[in-house]
Scaffold this motif. Sequence first.
Motif, short mmCIF file in Angstrom:
data_model
loop_
_atom_site.label_atom_id
_atom_site.label_comp_id
_atom_site.label_asym_id
_atom_site.label_seq_id
_atom_site.Cartn_x
_atom_site.Cartn_y
_atom_site.Cartn_z
N GLN A 187 -32.88 129.15 -59.51
CA GLN A 187 -33.22 130.57 -59.34
C GLN A 187 -34.44 130.81 -58.46
OE1 GLN A 187 -33.60 131.82 -63.46
NE2 GLN A 187 -31.40 132.13 -63.65
N PRO A 188 -34.51 130.17 -57.30
CA PRO A 188 -35.60 130.52 -56.38
C PRO A 188 -35.33 131.90 -55.79
CG PRO A 188 -34.03 129.11 -55.27
CD PRO A 188 -33.58 129.19 -56.72
N THR A 189 -36.38 132.57 -55.35
CA THR A 189 -36.20 133.86 -54.69
C THR A 189 -35.76 133.69 -53.25
OG1 THR A 189 -38.59 133.79 -54.27
CG2 THR A 189 -37.85 135.13 -56.13
N HIS A 190 -35.92 132.48 -52.70
CA HIS A 190 -35.63 132.23 -51.29
C HIS A 190 -35.12 130.80 -51.13
CE1 HIS A 190 -36.38 131.66 -46.96
NE2 HIS A 190 -36.59 132.95 -46.84
N GLU A 247 -37.61 138.36 -48.54
CA GLU A 247 -37.67 137.70 -47.26
C GLU A 247 -39.05 137.06 -47.06
OE1 GLU A 247 -36.91 140.86 -47.73
OE2 GLU A 247 -34.94 141.30 -46.83
N CYS A 248 -39.11 135.97 -46.31
CA CYS A 248 -40.40 135.39 -45.96
C CYS A 248 -41.03 136.26 -44.88
CB CYS A 248 -40.23 133.96 -45.45
SG CYS A 248 -41.78 133.22 -44.86
N ASN A 253 -42.35 137.77 -39.18
CA ASN A 253 -43.35 138.01 -38.14
C ASN A 253 -43.05 137.16 -36.91
OD1 ASN A 253 -46.09 139.15 -37.37
ND2 ASN A 253 -46.44 136.97 -37.09
N TYR A 254 -42.77 135.87 -37.11
CA TYR A 254 -42.41 134.99 -35.99
C TYR A 254 -41.21 135.54 -35.22
CZ TYR A 254 -45.17 130.90 -37.58
OH TYR A 254 -46.17 130.03 -37.92
#
Length: 379
Positions: A187-190, A247-248, A253-254
């Motif tokens: 259950q990671p968020t990403h 989202e990261c 940003n990159y």
Amino acid sequence: MLQLPPLSLYIHIPWCIEKCPYCDFNSHKLQGKIPEEAYLSALIDDLKIDLVYAQGRILDTIFIGGGTPSLISPKGISWLLTEIQHKIAFKKDIEITLEANPGTLENAKIAAFKEAGISRFSFGVQSFQAEKLKRLGRIHNTEDAIRAAEQAKKCSIKTFNLDLMHGLPEQSITDALSDLQQAISLQPTHISWYQLTIEPNTQYFSHPPTLPDDDLLWEIQEAGQQLLAKNNYIQYEISGYCKKGFECLHNLNYWSFSDYIGIGCGAHGKLTLPLENKIIRTVKVKHPKGYLQTERSFLDKSEHVALTDLAFEYMLNRLRLFAPIPFTEFEAYTGLSLESIDLPISQAIHKKLLIKKQDHWLVTDLGHRYLNDLLQLFI
């Protein structure tokens, strides 16, 4: 005219316990003890020089990558983040990510990193299968990876990522989906899920392993994406999948062609200078010994992005995202007119790789599948 985009900070920690055979990042096998105090102090001196590029902006995100940043002590990370905040303001609820190798996380270390200011972790798992981990040269085992995720949840970490590869040596579709299912069960968020590629200057390049063929790779990709979607992981970029709203931000940003200051060994930066109407890219000295020599500059090289390369550089980043591409963003972040890319845009639309809407472009499913072909149009 060029406009200032949001600003992030990338911090590179160059040491690893072992150098993985597939890795082409600027990382160095640890020989003895990390010169932690000297290196962290050098990072701050490096930042002081580059603060001129902030041009009044605050930091939206910070990403501490490597190498193996989790080899640095939580106390050291706390000192570093405090010193950075003394030099430049942070956005409220700033995302601060730490890459971590599960094999370096003793009990209570995740909680200590959270206390130091880390709000997001990215665990370099790569696989949950012992044989695959051994082939990849990883220092952690399956239990370490599971424990890291469980500890992150126990410590109420706001968001954490599991970094997972597919297309591994002699990997079957069953192996690949088993790894992915194990990651989802935690259950990671990403989840970052991407294909292993053989890069120059790696052990795998010199002694290539047997990798799955293209047909099998495509089967793995399709089945894996279906499994992720079924479990409510949204694909928001080429290799990034997340629960809604997780989202990261640093990666966004990159890929949005925003700015970032890069400090540390071999760190890259991308910076906009509106008054000079140009964008520059910076690279810092790669080797720790050279970087820590007080008599030499931290900067290895600085290059002006040629006007003829700007459209390609923008698209190289922006096309990774699944979000619409606003016309205004392209003009603001490149300083170019829409007319300057009429030809490649028309070709992309004709090939059904792009769709043009009233105020934005959208990459089609075909465009994502043949992304390299789409990018070639902008060279």
